[in-house]
Enzyme design. Structure first.
Site, PDB file in Angstrom:
ATOM      1  N   ARG A 194       0.828  -1.210   0.000  1.00  0.00           N
ATOM      2  CA  ARG A 194       0.000   0.000   0.000  1.00  0.00           C
ATOM      3  C   ARG A 194       0.864   1.263   0.000  1.00  0.00           C
ATOM      4  NH1 ARG A 194      -4.389   2.913   3.564  1.00  0.00           N
ATOM      5  NH2 ARG A 194      -5.838   3.361   1.893  1.00  0.00           N
TER       6      ARG A 194
ATOM      7  N   HIS B 241       0.523   4.141  -2.744  1.00  0.00           N
ATOM      8  CA  HIS B 241       0.147   5.524  -2.406  1.00  0.00           C
ATOM      9  C   HIS B 241       1.264   6.528  -2.700  1.00  0.00           C
ATOM     10  CE1 HIS B 241      -3.735   5.195   0.179  1.00  0.00           C
ATOM     11  NE2 HIS B 241      -3.787   4.444  -0.908  1.00  0.00           N
TER      12      HIS B 241
ATOM     13  N   HIS C 232      -6.086  -6.073  -3.691  1.00  0.00           N
ATOM     14  CA  HIS C 232      -6.917  -6.248  -2.494  1.00  0.00           C
ATOM     15  C   HIS C 232      -7.072  -7.722  -2.106  1.00  0.00           C
ATOM     16  CE1 HIS C 232      -8.825  -1.949  -2.530  1.00  0.00           C
ATOM     17  NE2 HIS C 232      -7.604  -1.968  -2.055  1.00  0.00           N
TER      18      HIS C 232
ATOM     19  N   TRP D 102     -10.246  -8.745   2.745  1.00  0.00           N
ATOM     20  CA  TRP D 102     -10.988  -9.077   1.517  1.00  0.00           C
ATOM     21  C   TRP D 102     -11.016 -10.583   1.267  1.00  0.00           C
ATOM     22  CZ3 TRP D 102      -7.922  -4.668   1.825  1.00  0.00           C
ATOM     23  CH2 TRP D 102      -8.508  -3.455   1.442  1.00  0.00           C
TER      24      TRP D 102
HETATM   25 ZN1  ZEM Z   1      -6.299  -0.239  -1.566  1.00  0.00          ZN
HETATM   26  N1  ZEM Z   1      -7.280   0.219   0.178  1.00  0.00           N
HETATM   27  N2  ZEM Z   1      -7.583   0.937  -2.605  1.00  0.00           N
HETATM   28  N3  ZEM Z   1      -5.248  -0.597  -3.247  1.00  0.00           N
HETATM   29  N4  ZEM Z   1      -5.010  -1.352  -0.496  1.00  0.00           N
HETATM   30  C1  ZEM Z   1      -6.990  -0.260   1.428  1.00  0.00           C
HETATM   31  C2  ZEM Z   1      -6.012  -1.188   1.755  1.00  0.00           C
HETATM   32  C3  ZEM Z   1      -5.119  -1.717   0.834  1.00  0.00           C
HETATM   33  C4  ZEM Z   1      -8.691   1.599  -2.115  1.00  0.00           C
HETATM   34  C5  ZEM Z   1      -8.991   1.825  -0.755  1.00  0.00           C
HETATM   35  O1  ZEM Z   1      -9.863   2.793  -0.414  1.00  0.00           O
HETATM   36  C6  ZEM Z   1      -8.355   1.086   0.295  1.00  0.00           C
HETATM   37  C7  ZEM Z   1      -5.508  -0.123  -4.509  1.00  0.00           C
HETATM   38  C8  ZEM Z   1      -6.643   0.556  -4.865  1.00  0.00           C
HETATM   39  C9  ZEM Z   1      -7.606   1.025  -3.964  1.00  0.00           C
HETATM   40  C10 ZEM Z   1      -3.948  -2.054  -1.009  1.00  0.00           C
HETATM   41  C11 ZEM Z   1      -3.435  -1.969  -2.296  1.00  0.00           C
HETATM   42  C12 ZEM Z   1      -4.037  -1.261  -3.323  1.00  0.00           C
HETATM   43  C13 ZEM Z   1      -7.875   0.307   2.382  1.00  0.00           C
HETATM   44  C14 ZEM Z   1      -7.835   0.037   3.873  1.00  0.00           C
HETATM   45  C15 ZEM Z   1      -8.740   1.134   1.686  1.00  0.00           C
HETATM   46  C16 ZEM Z   1      -9.871   1.923   2.310  1.00  0.00           C
HETATM   47  C17 ZEM Z   1      -6.814   0.941   4.569  1.00  0.00           C
HETATM   48  C18 ZEM Z   1      -6.804   0.725   6.052  1.00  0.00           C
HETATM   49  O2  ZEM Z   1      -7.875   0.869   6.661  1.00  0.00           O
HETATM   50  O3  ZEM Z   1      -5.724   0.434   6.601  1.00  0.00           O
HETATM   51  C19 ZEM Z   1      -9.463   2.115  -3.233  1.00  0.00           C
HETATM   52  C20 ZEM Z   1     -10.766   2.887  -3.145  1.00  0.00           C
HETATM   53  C21 ZEM Z   1      -8.782   1.748  -4.374  1.00  0.00           C
HETATM   54  C22 ZEM Z   1      -9.136   1.974  -5.801  1.00  0.00           C
HETATM   55  C23 ZEM Z   1     -10.335   2.220  -6.242  1.00  0.00           C
HETATM   56  C24 ZEM Z   1      -4.426  -0.458  -5.398  1.00  0.00           C
HETATM   57  C25 ZEM Z   1      -4.358  -0.046  -6.870  1.00  0.00           C
HETATM   58  C26 ZEM Z   1      -3.506  -1.162  -4.664  1.00  0.00           C
HETATM   59  C27 ZEM Z   1      -2.171  -1.740  -5.049  1.00  0.00           C
HETATM   60  C28 ZEM Z   1      -1.806  -2.003  -6.300  1.00  0.00           C
HETATM   61  C29 ZEM Z   1      -3.406  -2.928   0.011  1.00  0.00           C
HETATM   62  C30 ZEM Z   1      -2.262  -3.931  -0.176  1.00  0.00           C
HETATM   63  C31 ZEM Z   1      -4.147  -2.709   1.172  1.00  0.00           C
HETATM   64  C32 ZEM Z   1      -4.003  -3.401   2.518  1.00  0.00           C
HETATM   65  C33 ZEM Z   1      -3.163  -2.574   3.468  1.00  0.00           C
HETATM   66  C34 ZEM Z   1      -3.036  -3.184   4.831  1.00  0.00           C
HETATM   67  O4  ZEM Z   1      -2.544  -2.457   5.719  1.00  0.00           O
HETATM   68  O5  ZEM Z   1      -3.376  -4.343   5.055  1.00  0.00           O
END
Ligand code: ZEM
Length: 295
Positions: A47, A51, A177, A193
């Site tokens: 993440r 970001h 995800h 997820w």
């Molecule tokens: Zn995420 N993501 N993401 N994402 N994401 C979260 C967690 C993780 C969205 C999003 O709002 C959120 C992509 C695209 C998008 C990862 C990777 C990638 C979380 C939870 C949210 C809310 C955060 C928390 O509460 O700690 C949205 C709306 C997306 C697109 C529409 C893309 C592209 C990614 C990588 C290529 C990963 C690995 C996580 C898990 C993080 C963790 O701490 O476990």
């Protein structure tokens, strides 16, 4: 726009071997520090890499165009964007690695961290190039460029089009995800997820098409829950991938064929990490060995 905004990757003074050593240090720490979350810092490292890169705006020709080049999440304006809540854990995790390798830039370290995490969690090989350089605070992109999880398909498409991605690539990227979870203290959302949040798989897509999902009854923001176990979650922006026919086509394809997903994800994730970075012709591209492959 002139040379002032060019983000030309530096010529690496270090060899592939030097970067493989950094890879190994990060991978070693991932094994060592196994008390975090579901037993791994891997998901939060992925993440962080996303970001740090996903602030890129292809139409912004100014010095605040974003992307991973300048490592600007080390400044309060970007670190404090609420979309980045919780990423302090990933940045702190990588600090030991930086202390051992003070020559590496934040952009290179954070993107490499994502590559290590995906490969060590049994994901695809991701090609990676060095040369990002730390930039000053004035180049920090505006907050609010990262996706809002409560939104629908046209919003998701528009947001990723801003970075230069098309439908197939957008769906593949969100397949990350399969990893990790939502934390109420970070985003307000809660839960993982998939059943294997520390393994990189196509399970996110399989669950999206194979399970039935309902809106969870709780005090938090609208999120979905699986009928079968009430233990998994989907964000509204995840559900958008099956509500929109043009997105769904790719969800179905990736759910059927993990190799296909891995291939598209690998090249697209590399591009994500390189948004806004100009690599000079002939600059080296590295593929790293996993720890297992070096045994
Ligand atoms: Zn995420 N993501 N993401 N994402 N994401 C979260 C967690 C993780 C969205 C999003 O709002 C959120 C992509 C695209 C998008 C990862 C990777 C990638 C979380 C939870 C949210 C809310 C955060 C928390 O509460 O700690 C949205 C709306 C997306 C697109 C529409 C893309 C592209 C990614 C990588 C290529 C990963 C690995 C996580 C898990 C993080 C963790 O701490 O476990």
């Amino acid at each position: 726009f002139g040379a002032a905004n060019a983000r030309i990757a530096g010529k690496p003074e270090k060899s592939q071997e030097d970067y493989q050593k950094v890879y190994n240090q990060i991978a070693g720490l991932l094994q060592e520090k196994d008390e975090y979350d579901d037993g791994s810092y891997g998901p939060v490292l992925v993440r962080l890499a996303w970001h740090a890169s996903g602030t890129y705006d292809k139409s912004d020709k100014s010095e605040t165009k974003g992307g991973s080049y300048g490592g600007t999440m080390r400044f309060a304006k970007e670190a404090g964007d609420e979309a980045n809540n919780g990423l302090i854990n990933a940045r702190e995790f990588l600090k030991d690695v930086q202390a051992k390798n003070p020559w590496i830039s934040h952009g290179d370290l954070w993107t490499l961290g994502g590559v290590v995490a995906i490969q060590e969690m049994n994901g695809p090989k991701i090609k990676w190039r060095p040369g990002r350089q730390d930039l000053a605070a004035a180049t920090t992109p505006p907050a609010g460029r990262l996706p809002d999880a409560s939104r629908d398909a046209p919003y998701v498409r528009g947001l990723f089009n801003r970075m230069g991605f098309e439908d197939e690539e957008i769906v593949a990227l969100i397949g990350a995800h399969c990893l990790g979870r939502c934390h109420t203290q970070n985003s307000g959302y809660e839960g993982p997820w998939t059943f294997s949040p520390t393994q990189f798989t196509n399970e996110f897509f399989r669950l999206l098409v194979e399970e039935k999902w309902h809106i969870r009854k709780w005090d938090g923001p609208t999120q979905y829950e699986d009928d079968a176990t009430n233990s998994l979650m989907m964000l509204p922006a995840d559900m958008a991938l099956i509500e929109d026919a043009r997105f769904k086509k790719y969800v179905v394809r990736f759910a059927k064929d993990q190799d296909d997903f891995f291939k598209v994800f690998s090249s697209t994730f590399q591009r994500l990490l390189e948004l806004g970075v100009d690599f000079p012709a002939g600059s080296p591209e590295y593929t790293f060995k996993t720890l297992d492959e070096q045994e």
